[in-house]
Motif scaffolding. Sequence first.
Motif, PDB file in Angstrom:
ATOM      1  N   ILE A  40      54.548  24.016  51.108  1.00  0.00           N
ATOM      2  CA  ILE A  40      53.174  24.216  51.286  1.00  0.00           C
ATOM      3  C   ILE A  40      53.039  25.868  51.190  1.00  0.00           C
ATOM      4  CG2 ILE A  40      51.439  24.518  53.074  1.00  0.00           C
ATOM      5  CD1 ILE A  40      52.175  21.815  54.230  1.00  0.00           C
ATOM      6  N   ALA A  41      53.937  26.631  51.996  1.00  0.00           N
ATOM      7  CA  ALA A  41      53.692  28.196  51.764  1.00  0.00           C
ATOM      8  C   ALA A  41      53.880  28.415  50.372  1.00  0.00           C
ATOM      9  CB  ALA A  41      54.516  28.841  52.700  1.00  0.00           C
ATOM     10  N   ILE A  42      54.751  27.934  49.746  1.00  0.00           N
ATOM     11  CA  ILE A  42      55.109  28.455  48.137  1.00  0.00           C
ATOM     12  C   ILE A  42      54.172  28.078  47.426  1.00  0.00           C
ATOM     13  CG2 ILE A  42      56.878  28.138  46.379  1.00  0.00           C
ATOM     14  CD1 ILE A  42      58.998  27.963  48.552  1.00  0.00           C
ATOM     15  N   ASN A  43      53.456  26.741  47.393  1.00  0.00           N
ATOM     16  CA  ASN A  43      52.458  26.217  46.413  1.00  0.00           C
ATOM     17  C   ASN A  43      51.410  27.061  46.849  1.00  0.00           C
ATOM     18  OD1 ASN A  43      54.049  24.298  45.338  1.00  0.00           O
ATOM     19  ND2 ASN A  43      53.484  22.623  46.679  1.00  0.00           N
ATOM     20  N   THR A  44      51.087  27.556  47.988  1.00  0.00           N
ATOM     21  CA  THR A  44      49.806  28.272  48.205  1.00  0.00           C
ATOM     22  C   THR A  44      50.050  29.851  47.474  1.00  0.00           C
ATOM     23  OG1 THR A  44      49.606  27.265  50.362  1.00  0.00           O
ATOM     24  CG2 THR A  44      48.477  29.494  50.180  1.00  0.00           C
ATOM     25  N   ILE A  45      51.049  30.254  47.600  1.00  0.00           N
ATOM     26  CA  ILE A  45      51.383  31.379  46.990  1.00  0.00           C
ATOM     27  C   ILE A  45      50.927  31.166  45.448  1.00  0.00           C
ATOM     28  CG2 ILE A  45      53.171  33.388  46.332  1.00  0.00           C
ATOM     29  CD1 ILE A  45      54.386  32.660  48.963  1.00  0.00           C
ATOM     30  N   LEU A  46      51.694  30.247  44.677  1.00  0.00           N
ATOM     31  CA  LEU A  46      51.255  29.994  43.325  1.00  0.00           C
ATOM     32  C   LEU A  46      49.925  29.593  42.987  1.00  0.00           C
ATOM     33  CD1 LEU A  46      54.536  27.754  42.788  1.00  0.00           C
ATOM     34  CD2 LEU A  46      54.188  29.993  41.995  1.00  0.00           C
ATOM     35  N   ALA A  47      49.284  29.048  43.949  1.00  0.00           N
ATOM     36  CA  ALA A  47      47.845  28.732  43.789  1.00  0.00           C
ATOM     37  C   ALA A  47      46.994  29.980  43.781  1.00  0.00           C
ATOM     38  CB  ALA A  47      47.283  27.597  44.821  1.00  0.00           C
ATOM     39  N   LEU A  48      47.301  30.767  44.955  1.00  0.00           N
ATOM     40  CA  LEU A  48      46.486  31.983  45.131  1.00  0.00           C
ATOM     41  C   LEU A  48      46.591  32.860  43.662  1.00  0.00           C
ATOM     42  CD1 LEU A  48      47.206  32.930  48.674  1.00  0.00           C
ATOM     43  CD2 LEU A  48      44.930  32.215  47.476  1.00  0.00           C
ATOM     44  N   SER A  49      47.957  32.946  43.238  1.00  0.00           N
ATOM     45  CA  SER A  49      48.079  33.884  41.967  1.00  0.00           C
ATOM     46  C   SER A  49      47.339  33.202  40.694  1.00  0.00           C
ATOM     47  CB  SER A  49      49.634  33.872  41.722  1.00  0.00           C
ATOM     48  OG  SER A  49      50.255  32.723  41.584  1.00  0.00           O
ATOM     49  N   LEU A  50      47.416  31.950  40.513  1.00  0.00           N
ATOM     50  CA  LEU A  50      46.681  31.294  39.310  1.00  0.00           C
ATOM     51  C   LEU A  50      45.031  31.436  39.544  1.00  0.00           C
ATOM     52  CD1 LEU A  50      46.862  30.035  36.655  1.00  0.00           C
ATOM     53  CD2 LEU A  50      47.143  27.735  37.884  1.00  0.00           C
ATOM     54  N   ASN A  51      44.675  31.334  40.854  1.00  0.00           N
ATOM     55  CA  ASN A  51      43.284  31.492  41.205  1.00  0.00           C
ATOM     56  C   ASN A  51      42.762  32.811  40.804  1.00  0.00           C
ATOM     57  OD1 ASN A  51      40.892  30.558  41.975  1.00  0.00           O
ATOM     58  ND2 ASN A  51      41.381  29.809  44.000  1.00  0.00           N
ATOM     59  N   LEU A  52      43.689  33.925  41.189  1.00  0.00           N
ATOM     60  CA  LEU A  52      43.097  35.167  40.740  1.00  0.00           C
ATOM     61  C   LEU A  52      42.885  35.262  39.192  1.00  0.00           C
ATOM     62  CD1 LEU A  52      42.834  38.195  41.525  1.00  0.00           C
ATOM     63  CD2 LEU A  52      45.248  38.555  41.267  1.00  0.00           C
ATOM     64  N   ILE A  53      43.723  34.703  38.463  1.00  0.00           N
ATOM     65  CA  ILE A  53      43.715  34.768  37.073  1.00  0.00           C
ATOM     66  C   ILE A  53      42.588  33.955  36.457  1.00  0.00           C
ATOM     67  CG2 ILE A  53      44.883  34.347  34.966  1.00  0.00           C
ATOM     68  CD1 ILE A  53      47.676  34.832  36.333  1.00  0.00           C
ATOM     69  N   TYR A  54      42.508  32.688  36.821  1.00  0.00           N
ATOM     70  CA  TYR A  54      41.637  31.518  36.286  1.00  0.00           C
ATOM     71  C   TYR A  54      40.247  31.899  37.105  1.00  0.00           C
ATOM     72  CZ  TYR A  54      40.118  27.162  34.438  1.00  0.00           C
ATOM     73  OH  TYR A  54      39.461  26.117  33.817  1.00  0.00           O
ATOM     74  N   GLY A  55      40.597  31.635  38.437  1.00  0.00           N
ATOM     75  CA  GLY A  55      39.131  31.299  39.240  1.00  0.00           C
ATOM     76  C   GLY A  55      38.386  32.372  39.498  1.00  0.00           C
ATOM     77  N   PHE A  56      38.919  33.577  39.687  1.00  0.00           N
ATOM     78  CA  PHE A  56      38.268  34.943  39.893  1.00  0.00           C
ATOM     79  C   PHE A  56      38.069  35.663  38.596  1.00  0.00           C
ATOM     80  CE2 PHE A  56      40.107  34.097  44.098  1.00  0.00           C
ATOM     81  CZ  PHE A  56      38.803  34.298  44.927  1.00  0.00           C
TER      82      PHE A  56
END
Length: 348
Positions: A40-56
């Motif tokens: 869960i923690a690792i997937n959250t890190i990965l999701a945050l990193s991709l969200n910065l690129i794609y979402g933000f």
Amino acid sequence: MKRTTRNALCNLLLLAAGAALLLWVDRTFDRYVVQVLNLIAINTILALSLNLIYGFTGMFSLGHAGFMAVGAYVSSLLILPQAQKQTIYILKPLIWPFSVLQAPFFVAVLLGGLAAALFAILISVPVLRLGGDYLGIATLGFAEIIRVVANNIVPITNGALGLKGIPSYANLWWTYGWCALAVIFIARLVQSNTGNVLKAIRDDEVAAKAMGINVFKYKVISFTVGGFFAGIGGALLASLLTTIDPKMFTFMLTFNVLMIVVAGGLGSITGSVLSGAVITVLLEWLRFVENSVTIGGFTIPGVPGMRMVVFSLALLCIILFRREGIMGMREWSWDMLFRGRTRGGEAR
């Protein structure tokens, strides 16, 4: 009490409560539950990193598996004992200086993230001048190149045999420590002036250029920070699984992260955290659809990969019926909590 002081105090109390909860979980639950919590923690890190690129920032990137591979291999080579390196490199010996390099786990993970960030900078120069679907295809090609190269540079990556016996340093404290760091860093980034610029680029790149913003520069910053945390996630995942090989880092890995980001909400840190927990648990729980089931004397054979079919359908439903995801672009904050309590008190 000032709002900033109150929020800082609440954050410290939340971190203390989280540390106490991790201590209790580590002592109470079995290894499988702890493994899922680490994921869960690792997937959250990965999701945050991709969200910065794609979402933000609005850059449609499909190269996350490549950054994860770089971070995983760099970190693993730095923490593998020399005796283990000599054992697993059967086809060709590990070349110098990797054969003698050794580093503490924190340093190895950090260097894995920095190596991924370096690759992000190198590919951002030609790739980020593209946009939309072309950018997605180019980054997907980068990830595939990394996987193919890892499969062929045997003196470094051990080729298709991969790396085995990686020390299992990634426990709850490491994974959630890095996860907390990723949340804090990315939250501070998107709330800063730089974050406002990134959102402006996402909303209207032409208007951002007309306002004098160096769009390419800020895209590179976002892409590099996202690549850094993707490398961190890959390094932690390698130590958690204790074995890696090029077949791990396919498009499916990027798809899993993208699914978490879309389900949580593009442009929402809170959504990525919530979705990281929910989807990781569901992916583990849905393993039963891949196992054979006996009902009334009849055995229904399991279908390998069926859980990903179920999740693909779920992602399709999210895109069709709730495109904004769990949170949309909304964020949870202490201000929201205390404002709600204040209004409730006034209503009474």
